[in-house]
Design an enzyme around this catalytic site. Structure first.
Site, PDB file in Angstrom:
ATOM      1  N   PRO A 186       0.840  -1.210   0.000  1.00 43.16           N
ATOM      2  CA  PRO A 186       0.000   0.000   0.000  1.00 43.16           C
ATOM      3  C   PRO A 186       0.870   1.254   0.000  1.00 43.16           C
ATOM      4  CG  PRO A 186      -0.615  -1.475   1.800  1.00 43.16           C
ATOM      5  CD  PRO A 186       0.664  -1.992   1.221  1.00 43.16           C
ATOM      6  N   GLU A 187       0.599   2.164  -0.924  1.00 42.22           N
ATOM      7  CA  GLU A 187       1.320   3.431  -0.937  1.00 42.22           C
ATOM      8  C   GLU A 187       0.393   4.504  -0.366  1.00 42.22           C
ATOM      9  OE1 GLU A 187       3.855   4.329  -4.200  1.00 42.22           O
ATOM     10  OE2 GLU A 187       3.833   2.282  -4.947  1.00 42.22           O
TER      11      GLU A 187
END
Ligand SMILES: [Zn+2]
Length: 272
Positions: free
Chosen positions: A2-3
């Protein structure tokens, strides 16, 4: 992994799930370790604490309680949901006063679930050396980027991914932003003009805000809070498109490792 847009999306999902201030009745955990480990005594500290607010700091989701902060990092595969049913890889359960249970699930267990006293916030090393947040801080603009790049000989792609300078521009978003800005990823940071810096900051904001609107990418196992999949992946212009035609000029997209990360660009649209 996840960014920033995925984390922002999860944070927004949690805000929607917790519209009214809730009180934590208790927190239970599985026997398996996450990246860190809390004792039962530490978990019991937050009993009867009210959840005042949820916010994001870089890629951490922070639950502000009356006297503590709960610090959550999704690692590679973490997700939050409200559900009574037990699933495989559920590690943390926060029991709320309205009887709902907020569950943290993480198959690969690279995530963090930590509790710190509010007074320890400013000295917590996870938060002391963070750069500017392009989504939350309005002073992130071309002028700002121009100023902070003057002494750096790093390739601009590595520079914008450096968390001590700018938080949350992960590998996918760095390639996408530089493509939109028309700047070659290997351009040395100090060589950029103020106009180029302006194009880059605008492209970073556009890329991140678009991704947030779409709920993040589906690269890896990311799930939004609540369980649905993000779909920013469908909109990727350059990332993962090696040897495919550029959408603007039909040249073939090139790819190379840069700073140990896969990097994509159009040889015609992106100038050094
Ligand atoms: Zn092109």
């Amino acid at each position: 992994m996840p960014e920033l847009p995925e984390v922002e999306t999860v944070k927004k999902g949690l805000e929607l799930l917790l519209t009214k201030q809730q009180v934590i009745i208790e927190i239970s955990k599985s026997s398996k370790k996450l990246r860190n480990s809390l004792s039962l005594r530490q978990l019991s500290q937050v009993k009867n604490q009210k959840i005042l607010k949820i916010f994001r700091k870089a890629k951490y989701i922070i639950f502000e309680l009356s006297d503590y902060y709960i610090i959550s990092h999704l690692g590679m595969t973490g997700s939050w949901r409200i559900e009574d049913e037990q699933r495989k890889h559920d590690h943390i359960k926060i029991h709320l006063n309205d009887r709902r249970i907020l569950t943290y699930n993480d198959p690969r267990r690279f995530g963090v679930f930590d509790i710190i006293k509010k007074m320890d916030w400013l000295s917590d090393s996870r938060f002391t050396h963070l750069g500017i947040d392009p989504v939350l801080e309005s002073q992130f603009n071309g002028n700002y980027l121009f100023k902070i790049t003057r002494k750096s000989k790093k390739p601009i792609k590595n520079f914008i991914m450096d968390q001590s300078q700018i938080v949350g521009v992960g590998n996918i978003y760095a390639s996408e932003s530089l493509y939109l800005a028309g700047i070659h990823p290997m351009t040395q940071a100090f060589r950029l003009s103020e106009m180029s810096c302006h194009r880059i900051t605008e492209a970073i904001k556009e890329t991140l805000f678009n991704a947030i609107e779409c709920g993040g990418t589906t690269i890896s196992d990311f799930r939004q809070a609540g369980g649905s999949k993000g779909y920013f992946q469908n909109l990727l212009l350059v990332y993962g498109r090696e040897n495919k035609a550029c959408n603007f000029c039909n040249s073939l997209i090139e790819s190379q490792m840069l700073g140990g990360r896969n990097t994509f660009w159009c040889p015609k649209c992106q100038k050094v």
